[in-house]
Design an enzyme around this catalytic site. Structure first.
Site, PDB file in Angstrom:
ATOM      1  N   ASN A 151       2.894   4.644   3.600  1.00  0.00           N
ATOM      2  CA  ASN A 151       4.133   4.096   4.172  1.00  0.00           C
ATOM      3  C   ASN A 151       4.378   2.623   3.855  1.00  0.00           C
ATOM      4  O   ASN A 151       5.519   2.179   3.896  1.00  0.00           O
ATOM      5  CB  ASN A 151       4.180   4.350   5.689  1.00  0.00           C
ATOM      6  CG  ASN A 151       3.107   3.603   6.425  1.00  0.00           C
ATOM      7  OD1 ASN A 151       2.012   3.415   5.917  1.00  0.00           O
ATOM      8  ND2 ASN A 151       3.414   3.154   7.624  1.00  0.00           N
ATOM      9  N   GLY A 227      -4.573   4.723   8.084  1.00  0.00           N
ATOM     10  CA  GLY A 227      -4.025   6.077   7.959  1.00  0.00           C
ATOM     11  C   GLY A 227      -3.974   6.733   9.318  1.00  0.00           C
ATOM     12  O   GLY A 227      -3.915   6.060  10.355  1.00  0.00           O
ATOM     13  N   SER A 228      -4.032   8.048   9.329  1.00  0.00           N
ATOM     14  CA  SER A 228      -3.861   8.791  10.578  1.00  0.00           C
ATOM     15  C   SER A 228      -5.162   8.813  11.387  1.00  0.00           C
ATOM     16  O   SER A 228      -6.253   8.576  10.854  1.00  0.00           O
ATOM     17  CB  SER A 228      -3.433  10.218  10.261  1.00  0.00           C
ATOM     18  OG  SER A 228      -4.453  10.847   9.522  1.00  0.00           O
ATOM     19  N   GLY A 232      -9.009   8.945  10.148  1.00  0.00           N
ATOM     20  CA  GLY A 232      -9.777   7.768  10.576  1.00  0.00           C
ATOM     21  C   GLY A 232     -11.073   8.164  11.266  1.00  0.00           C
ATOM     22  O   GLY A 232     -12.127   7.564  11.027  1.00  0.00           O
ATOM     23  N   GLU A 249      -7.383   1.214  10.888  1.00  0.00           N
ATOM     24  CA  GLU A 249      -6.061   0.988  11.483  1.00  0.00           C
ATOM     25  C   GLU A 249      -5.334   2.317  11.450  1.00  0.00           C
ATOM     26  O   GLU A 249      -5.161   2.899  10.382  1.00  0.00           O
ATOM     27  CB  GLU A 249      -5.269  -0.072  10.707  1.00  0.00           C
ATOM     28  CG  GLU A 249      -5.732  -1.490  10.953  1.00  0.00           C
ATOM     29  CD  GLU A 249      -5.654  -1.924  12.403  1.00  0.00           C
ATOM     30  OE1 GLU A 249      -4.898  -1.314  13.192  1.00  0.00           O
ATOM     31  OE2 GLU A 249      -6.394  -2.852  12.763  1.00  0.00           O
ATOM     32  N   CYS A 283       3.723   2.429  11.605  1.00  0.00           N
ATOM     33  CA  CYS A 283       2.793   2.604  12.723  1.00  0.00           C
ATOM     34  C   CYS A 283       3.203   1.759  13.915  1.00  0.00           C
ATOM     35  O   CYS A 283       2.865   2.063  15.045  1.00  0.00           O
ATOM     36  CB  CYS A 283       1.389   2.240  12.270  1.00  0.00           C
ATOM     37  SG  CYS A 283       1.327   0.619  11.503  1.00  0.00           S
ATOM     38  N   GLU A 460      -7.128  -7.153  11.066  1.00  0.00           N
ATOM     39  CA  GLU A 460      -6.748  -7.452   9.690  1.00  0.00           C
ATOM     40  C   GLU A 460      -5.845  -8.679   9.684  1.00  0.00           C
ATOM     41  O   GLU A 460      -5.249  -9.028  10.692  1.00  0.00           O
ATOM     42  CB  GLU A 460      -5.981  -6.270   9.088  1.00  0.00           C
ATOM     43  CG  GLU A 460      -6.810  -4.996   9.054  1.00  0.00           C
ATOM     44  CD  GLU A 460      -6.380  -4.057   7.968  1.00  0.00           C
ATOM     45  OE1 GLU A 460      -6.751  -4.293   6.813  1.00  0.00           O
ATOM     46  OE2 GLU A 460      -5.666  -3.086   8.269  1.00  0.00           O
TER      47      GLU A 460
HETATM   48  P1  NAD Z   1      -3.687   9.959   6.124  1.00  0.00           P
HETATM   49  O1  NAD Z   1      -4.720   9.790   7.159  1.00  0.00           O
HETATM   50  O2  NAD Z   1      -3.252  11.328   5.779  1.00  0.00           O
HETATM   51  O3  NAD Z   1      -4.169   9.303   4.751  1.00  0.00           O
HETATM   52  C1  NAD Z   1      -4.569   7.941   4.662  1.00  0.00           C
HETATM   53  C2  NAD Z   1      -5.448   7.774   3.438  1.00  0.00           C
HETATM   54  O4  NAD Z   1      -6.672   8.485   3.656  1.00  0.00           O
HETATM   55  C3  NAD Z   1      -4.851   8.351   2.157  1.00  0.00           C
HETATM   56  O5  NAD Z   1      -5.168   7.545   1.058  1.00  0.00           O
HETATM   57  C4  NAD Z   1      -5.549   9.692   2.054  1.00  0.00           C
HETATM   58  O6  NAD Z   1      -5.588  10.228   0.746  1.00  0.00           O
HETATM   59  C5  NAD Z   1      -6.939   9.312   2.543  1.00  0.00           C
HETATM   60  N1  NAD Z   1      -7.762  10.463   2.943  1.00  0.00           N
HETATM   61  C6  NAD Z   1      -7.353  11.676   3.379  1.00  0.00           C
HETATM   62  N2  NAD Z   1      -8.425  12.482   3.621  1.00  0.00           N
HETATM   63  C7  NAD Z   1      -9.530  11.735   3.340  1.00  0.00           C
HETATM   64  C8  NAD Z   1     -10.927  12.006   3.381  1.00  0.00           C
HETATM   65  N3  NAD Z   1     -11.414  13.182   3.741  1.00  0.00           N
HETATM   66  N4  NAD Z   1     -11.774  11.020   3.033  1.00  0.00           N
HETATM   67  C9  NAD Z   1     -11.306   9.794   2.668  1.00  0.00           C
HETATM   68  N5  NAD Z   1      -9.990   9.496   2.581  1.00  0.00           N
HETATM   69  C10 NAD Z   1      -9.103  10.455   2.913  1.00  0.00           C
HETATM   70  O7  NAD Z   1      -2.441   9.056   6.575  1.00  0.00           O
HETATM   71  P2  NAD Z   1      -1.004   8.939   5.864  1.00  0.00           P
HETATM   72  O8  NAD Z   1      -0.243  10.198   6.136  1.00  0.00           O
HETATM   73  O9  NAD Z   1      -1.166   8.480   4.454  1.00  0.00           O
HETATM   74  O10 NAD Z   1      -0.369   7.716   6.673  1.00  0.00           O
HETATM   75  C11 NAD Z   1       0.301   7.866   7.891  1.00  0.00           C
HETATM   76  C12 NAD Z   1      -0.577   7.400   9.040  1.00  0.00           C
HETATM   77  O11 NAD Z   1      -0.992   6.055   8.802  1.00  0.00           O
HETATM   78  C13 NAD Z   1       0.139   7.364  10.368  1.00  0.00           C
HETATM   79  O12 NAD Z   1      -0.687   7.896  11.369  1.00  0.00           O
HETATM   80  C14 NAD Z   1       0.369   5.876  10.621  1.00  0.00           C
HETATM   81  O13 NAD Z   1       0.496   5.510  11.968  1.00  0.00           O
HETATM   82  C15 NAD Z   1      -0.834   5.284   9.991  1.00  0.00           C
HETATM   83  N6  NAD Z   1      -0.627   3.875   9.663  1.00  0.00           N
HETATM   84  C16 NAD Z   1      -1.272   2.941  10.423  1.00  0.00           C
HETATM   85  C17 NAD Z   1      -1.093   1.597  10.172  1.00  0.00           C
HETATM   86  C18 NAD Z   1      -1.824   0.559  10.992  1.00  0.00           C
HETATM   87  O14 NAD Z   1      -2.020  -0.551  10.506  1.00  0.00           O
HETATM   88  N7  NAD Z   1      -2.232   0.862  12.212  1.00  0.00           N
HETATM   89  C19 NAD Z   1      -0.261   1.186   9.134  1.00  0.00           C
HETATM   90  C20 NAD Z   1       0.385   2.163   8.385  1.00  0.00           C
HETATM   91  C21 NAD Z   1       0.180   3.511   8.649  1.00  0.00           C
END
Ligand code: NAD
Length: 480
Positions: A151, A227-228, A232, A249, A283, A460
């Site tokens: 995002n 990520g999600s 996480g 995060e 997020c 961060e």
């Molecule tokens: P996601 O968790 O699906 O993916 C995030 C990253 O993790 C991607 O690069 C993905 O390929 C990788 N990933 C997936 N499976 C993995 C595994 N088994 N091992 C290692 N890496 C793996 O999240 P998304 O759909 O890309 O992003 C959306 C989410 O990110 C939302 O929940 C949003 O709230 C969050 N987000 C948080 C912040 C913050 O700073 N708090 C900022 C932006 C987005």
């Protein structure tokens, strides 16, 4: 597939992966933004070994060398903001103005951390033993794995790569599979600006292959993940098992309290831009509007009026206020939450899927009315242009509802009362609190992050980034 496949960067060389994937424009699925390599476990292994070999030289390089590299990268990103902003808008679906804004932010981040490379501090502390001196110094961690979401495809990579390199670490980075383009451009710019071989490596591809390989590799000392929450938690478990330092995060379900004395124009503008701009895919977007009963009806009617003026369309069209959702899967998930809202007896304003001239993943923003905080739509992160209104009696109930969530990223309040603004800043259980401002939209030189289920580990950005990207050494010297 074209022959112009964008490659992974491993030990200073551009290398094709075993596979390649089309990067599709969510605003026009017939537009292929580029074809990008997908890496393998072996690619990660080679990159991690190269990063480990490069670490000694980079960690011991003069801070001036690290400053100059990051400063040059920041300047180059700024000089290419139009090109990068357009690439971002095409691969992620943000409006062009948002894409250029995010690109400028990435440039500012690199330039900020160029300065931080020169400002690494330590302490000299008196020992309790006569004749002994104590120095506390900061050292880099080694090789940092960087895993990022789709995002903010240039800003988030920037705010992880820049501090990692500034403080002397080497990097193996995996961007989200849906948005490899901006990370690839950062890698190109790092190479142009003279990053030494192995110091920065980019492996694009899936989480299950490339991400897992990063988590499992013994030469990767730390992981910075955004990520999600489910991913996480998996990252955390793996890092614990393989003894890596980690920082997470994750999601948000951010409250925005609107009190009876709020300036309604300010409140409605903060709620509309915060919840729906960038297609609500932030997020920090406010998704629960907690509104005091005296102002509730007026607030709802102004929200509907404001939402009706939003133009959903092609991000490259200057008249567009909201671009598409990132992909079909996310759009279906948003539409499913809209169905859940109806089943939970909420009134739904907007939220329809839109068919426009070009084939894409378009959705009208949705507002859920007459909701309560125990509904699923108010407990789970939707991550789309959907927000709820929850009516409350007074400030005390508003605060209780705001804090009644498993998330704790950002929280906002709209009020003209110094008393309630001050109380909310103290009492909100969130890492970031905004008064009369959208919860989304932050500065780059101050800490970013949350509490509870939203975040784990040091903050961060800003000067606080040094906490994650360095480790502290305590040295005792007897000079007697
Ligand atoms: P996601 O968790 O699906 O993916 C995030 C990253 O993790 C991607 O690069 C993905 O390929 C990788 N990933 C997936 N499976 C993995 C595994 N088994 N091992 C290692 N890496 C793996 O999240 P998304 O759909 O890309 O992003 C959306 C989410 O990110 C939302 O929940 C949003 O709230 C969050 N987000 C948080 C912040 C913050 O700073 N708090 C900022 C932006 C987005």
């Amino acid at each position: 597939m074209t022959s112009n496949i964008k490659c992974n960067l491993i030990n200073g060389k551009w290398q094709k992966g075993a596979k390649a994937t089309d990067n599709i424009n969510p605003a026009n699925t017939t537009d292929i933004v580029g074809v990008y390599s997908s890496g393998s476990r072996d690619d990660v292994n080679v990159a991690a070994e190269a990063a480990k070999d490069a670490f000694h030289g980079w960690a011991n390089a003069s801070p001036q060398v690290r400053h100059d590299l990051l400063d040059a990268v920041g300047n180059t990103i700024a000089a290419r903001k139009a090109q990068l902003g357009e690439l971002l808008a095409r691969e992620e679906g943000k409006t062009l103005a948002e894409g250029i804004g995010e690109t400028i932010r990435a440039s500012q981040v690199f330039k900020f951390f160029a300065g931080e490379a020169l400002r690494v501090k330590g302490d000299t502390i008196a020992s309790i033993r006569p004749g002994v001196g104590i120095d506390v110094t900061r050292e880099p961690l080694g090789v940092v794995g960087v895993i990022t979401p789709w995002n903010f495809p240039i800003a988030i990579p920037a705010w992880k790569i820049a501090p990692a390199l500034a403080f002397g670490n080497c990097v193996v980075m995996k961007p989200a599979a849906l948005t490899p383009g901006c990370a690839h451009m950062i890698a190109e710019i790092l190479m142009e600006c003279g990053v030494p071989d192995g110091v920065f490596n980019l492996i694009m591809g899936s989480g299950s292959i490339v991400g897992e390989a990063i988590l499992n590799h013994p030469d990767i000392d730390a992981v910075s993940f955004t990520g999600s929450i489910p991913t996480g938690k998996h990252v955390a478990a793996k890092c614990f098992e393989t003894n890596k330092k980690f920082q997470l995060e994750m999601g948000g379900k951010n409250p925005m309290v609107i009190l009876d004395d709020a300036n309604l124009e300010v409140a409605v503008s903060a709620c509309i831009s915060g919840a729906f701009f960038s297609t609500g895919q932030r997020c920090t977007a406010p998704s629960r509007f907690i509104v005091e009963k005296g102002i509730h009806d007026q607030f709802v009617s102004l929200m509907k009026e404001g939402m009706a003026k939003l133009v959903v369309g092609d991000p490259l069209d200057v008249n567009t206020s909201i671009g598409p959702v990132i992909d079909e899967r996310q759009l279906q998930s948003n539409l499913n939450y809209i169905e859940i809202a109806k089943q939970e007896a909420a009134e739904v304003f907007g939220g329809e899927r839109l068919e426009l001239d070009k084939p894409g993943f378009y959705q009208n923003p949705a507002l859920f009315l007459g909701t309560t905080n125990d509904m699923r739509i108010n407990r789970e992160e939707i991550f789309g242009p959907c927000a709820s209104v929850i009516k409350v009696e007074d400030y005390d109930e508003a605060l209780r509802v705001a804090n009644d969530t498993s998330f704790g990223l950002a929280a906002g309040i709209c009020t003209q009362s110094l008393k309630y603004a001050t109380k909310f800043k103290r009492e909100a259980e969130a890492g970031m609190v905004m008064v009369n401002l959208p919860t989304a939209g932050v500065d780059y030189h101050v800490p970013f992050g949350g509490r509870k289920g939203s975040s784990y580990g040091p903050r961060e950005q800003g000067q606080y980034a040094v906490e994650f990207y360095t480790t502290v050494k305590t040295a005792y010297t007897y000079a007697g």
